[in-house]
Design a protein around this motif. Structure first.
Motif, PDB file in Angstrom:
ATOM      1  N   SER A   1      15.392 -10.311  40.281  1.00  0.00           N
ATOM      2  CA  SER A   1      16.118  -9.898  41.771  1.00  0.00           C
ATOM      3  C   SER A   1      16.573  -8.302  41.277  1.00  0.00           C
TER       4      SER A   1
ATOM      5  N   ALA B   1      16.189  -5.920  48.667  1.00  0.00           N
ATOM      6  CA  ALA B   1      15.245  -6.396  48.165  1.00  0.00           C
ATOM      7  C   ALA B   1      13.905  -7.162  49.208  1.00  0.00           C
ATOM      8  N   ASP B   2      13.839  -6.718  50.461  1.00  0.00           N
ATOM      9  CA  ASP B   2      12.777  -6.090  51.193  1.00  0.00           C
ATOM     10  C   ASP B   2      13.046  -5.681  52.356  1.00  0.00           C
ATOM     11  N   GLY B   3      11.355  -5.461  52.974  1.00  0.00           N
ATOM     12  CA  GLY B   3      11.346  -4.027  53.891  1.00  0.00           C
ATOM     13  C   GLY B   3      10.454  -2.727  53.124  1.00  0.00           C
TER      14      GLY B   3
END
Length: 53
Positions: A7, A14-16
């Motif tokens: 993580s 975390a995303d994009g």
């Protein structure tokens, strides 16, 4: 105590996609660099006048 956790660290997305900040960085450098360059140019001109008469 295992460090195998994949993580992201706190605060990281975390995303994009990560936004491209290069235009902002270039703008900031121009914002600071242009007056600085002009000030140095004026300084050199005034110093030249001061020492050469």
């Amino acid at each position: 105590m295992s460090t195998s956790d994949s993580s992201p660290p706190d605060g990281a997305a975390a995303d994009g996609p990560v936004p491209d900040r290069r235009p902002l960085i270039v703008f900031a450098w121009v914002w600071v660099g242009a007056p600085l360059a002009y000030g140095l140019y004026e300084l050199v001109q005034k110093a030249t006048q001061l020492f050469t008469g």
